[in-house]
Design a protein around this motif. Structure first.
Motif, short mmCIF file in Angstrom:
data_model
loop_
_atom_site.label_atom_id
_atom_site.label_comp_id
_atom_site.label_asym_id
_atom_site.label_seq_id
_atom_site.Cartn_x
_atom_site.Cartn_y
_atom_site.Cartn_z
N VAL A 109 -1.09 -8.77 10.31
CA VAL A 109 -1.11 -7.36 10.72
C VAL A 109 0.31 -6.83 10.86
CG1 VAL A 109 -1.89 -5.72 12.48
CG2 VAL A 109 -3.34 -7.66 11.86
N TYR A 110 1.19 -7.67 11.40
CA TYR A 110 2.60 -7.27 11.54
C TYR A 110 3.19 -6.93 10.17
CZ TYR A 110 7.64 -7.95 11.71
OH TYR A 110 8.99 -7.80 11.55
N ALA A 111 2.94 -7.78 9.17
CA ALA A 111 3.44 -7.52 7.81
C ALA A 111 2.89 -6.19 7.29
CB ALA A 111 3.07 -8.66 6.88
N LEU A 112 1.63 -5.90 7.61
CA LEU A 112 1.03 -4.64 7.18
C LEU A 112 1.72 -3.45 7.82
CD1 LEU A 112 -1.20 -3.20 5.59
CD2 LEU A 112 -2.71 -3.51 7.56
N THR A 113 2.10 -3.58 9.11
CA THR A 113 2.79 -2.48 9.78
C THR A 113 4.16 -2.22 9.14
OG1 THR A 113 3.79 -3.93 11.47
CG2 THR A 113 1.63 -2.97 11.97
N VAL A 114 4.82 -3.28 8.70
CA VAL A 114 6.12 -3.12 8.03
C VAL A 114 5.94 -2.34 6.73
CG1 VAL A 114 8.07 -4.31 6.96
CG2 VAL A 114 7.06 -5.21 9.05
N LEU A 115 4.93 -2.73 5.95
CA LEU A 115 4.67 -2.05 4.68
C LEU A 115 4.29 -0.59 4.91
CD1 LEU A 115 2.69 -4.82 2.76
CD2 LEU A 115 5.07 -4.14 2.44
N LEU A 116 3.48 -0.34 5.94
CA LEU A 116 3.07 1.04 6.23
C LEU A 116 4.27 1.88 6.65
CD1 LEU A 116 -0.31 0.53 8.13
CD2 LEU A 116 0.03 1.48 5.84
N HIS A 117 5.15 1.29 7.46
CA HIS A 117 6.34 2.03 7.90
C HIS A 117 7.23 2.38 6.72
CE1 HIS A 117 9.62 3.27 10.55
NE2 HIS A 117 10.43 2.56 9.78
N LEU A 118 7.45 1.40 5.83
CA LEU A 118 8.25 1.68 4.64
C LEU A 118 7.55 2.70 3.75
CD1 LEU A 118 9.44 -1.94 3.73
CD2 LEU A 118 10.74 -0.15 4.89
N GLY A 119 6.22 2.62 3.69
CA GLY A 119 5.48 3.59 2.90
C GLY A 119 5.61 5.01 3.45
N LEU A 120 5.62 5.13 4.77
CA LEU A 120 5.78 6.45 5.38
C LEU A 120 7.16 7.03 5.05
CD1 LEU A 120 4.14 5.86 8.88
CD2 LEU A 120 3.26 7.28 7.01
N LEU A 121 8.19 6.18 5.11
CA LEU A 121 9.53 6.65 4.75
C LEU A 121 9.60 7.04 3.27
CD1 LEU A 121 11.87 4.17 6.67
CD2 LEU A 121 11.27 6.50 7.29
N GLY A 122 8.94 6.21 2.45
CA GLY A 122 8.91 6.54 1.02
C GLY A 122 8.19 7.85 0.76
N GLY A 123 7.10 8.09 1.50
CA GLY A 123 6.36 9.34 1.36
C GLY A 123 7.19 10.53 1.79
N LEU A 124 7.96 10.36 2.86
CA LEU A 124 8.84 11.44 3.33
C LEU A 124 9.89 11.76 2.26
CD1 LEU A 124 9.91 13.33 5.54
CD2 LEU A 124 11.22 11.41 6.45
N LEU A 125 10.46 10.72 1.65
CA LEU A 125 11.47 10.93 0.62
C LEU A 125 10.85 11.61 -0.59
CD1 LEU A 125 14.30 10.48 -0.50
CD2 LEU A 125 13.59 8.19 -1.20
N TRP A 126 9.68 11.14 -1.01
CA TRP A 126 9.02 11.72 -2.19
C TRP A 126 8.68 13.19 -1.95
CZ3 TRP A 126 7.94 10.32 -7.09
CH2 TRP A 126 6.98 11.04 -7.78
N HIS A 127 8.17 13.49 -0.79
CA HIS A 127 7.80 14.87 -0.46
C HIS A 127 9.02 15.77 -0.40
CE1 HIS A 127 5.53 18.19 1.29
NE2 HIS A 127 6.47 18.28 2.23
N GLY A 128 10.11 15.25 0.16
CA GLY A 128 11.31 16.06 0.30
C GLY A 128 12.00 16.33 -1.03
N LEU A 129 11.94 15.36 -1.96
CA LEU A 129 12.59 15.54 -3.25
C LEU A 129 11.72 16.31 -4.23
CD1 LEU A 129 14.21 12.02 -3.73
CD2 LEU A 129 15.29 14.13 -2.97
#
Length: 223
Positions: A203-223
């Motif tokens: 579950v911890y590994a999943l939270t890391v991936l989700l956190h990175l995914g949220l940052l990636g989504g923020l970057l994609w949306h902003g660009l």
């Protein structure tokens, strides 16, 4: 030095006890692995070899009963539950001496990759000024959540050792998802807490991936 005494304390669950000597000095520690011929029991008279462990005081080796009684005649094979406890204790002892838990095999490399990806995303998002708040607030928030995460792990480990109320695992995962996952990884390694529980680590590994995914989504949306 060969000495005699009697067992004044025995913890079967953790596999260790203490021996009192006729001279009435400090009780002497012994481990179940150093016991011979039967089962340890409080009040049992024993003979042992005393050694000195630097910084830890005296320890009894080659402990064996002076007389045989009902508590010492049963062979160890007749107590499979004690054997399981002994194996678990020895495995925990090896881990505390520095053995790397299997649940962490390969994780340092994966953590390094995740950390590089995290720092890269933070840098790119900052350069493009895509944060919904000012950058200093973002950095302070990440610092605060990582400190809070490490403290939460330390408090939970202390509570586990003292049989007190535990911090819910959902809270630890929520802190990791909020950006405290680097401190969570550090706490797992430094405190050796939650480092062998595969379900928790998954579950911890999943939270890391989700956190990175949220940052990636923020970057994609902003660009």
């Amino acid at each position: 030095m060969i000495r005699t005494g009697h067992i004044v304390r025995w913890n079967a669950g953790r596999g260790f006890g203490f021996i009192a000597t006729p001279t009435g000095e400090q009780n002497i520690f012994f481990h179940v692995r150093d016991f011979r011929d039967g089962e340890p029991a409080v009040g049992l008279a024993v003979r042992f070899e005393q050694i000195e462990v630097g910084g830890k005081g005296p320890r009894a080796m080659a402990v064996q009963p002076l007389t045989r009684g009902p508590a010492t005649t049963a062979p160890r094979a007749a107590h499979p539950e004690r054997s399981v406890r002994t194996e678990r204790t020895e495995r925990t002892s090896r881990t505390r001496r520095g053995a790397t838990p299997r649940a962490l095999d390969g994780q340092p490399a994966l953590f390094s990759l995740a950390l590089l990806a995290w720092l890269g995303l933070l840098l790119i998002i900052s350069l493009h000024r895509l944060w919904p708040v000012e950058l200093p607030l973002v950095l302070l928030g990440l610092m605060a959540v990582n400190i809070a995460t490490f403290i939460a792990y330390a408090v939970d480990k202390s509570a586990a050792a003292q049989n007190r109320w535990r911090t819910p695992e959902s809270t630890l995962h929520a802190l990791a998802l909020a950006g405290g996952w680097p401190a969570a990884w550090l706490a797992q390694r430094a405190l050796r807490h939650k480092s062998r529980k595969r379900e928790f680590l998954a579950v911890y590994a999943l939270t890391v991936l989700l956190h990175l995914g949220l940052l990636g989504g923020l970057l994609w949306h902003g660009l």
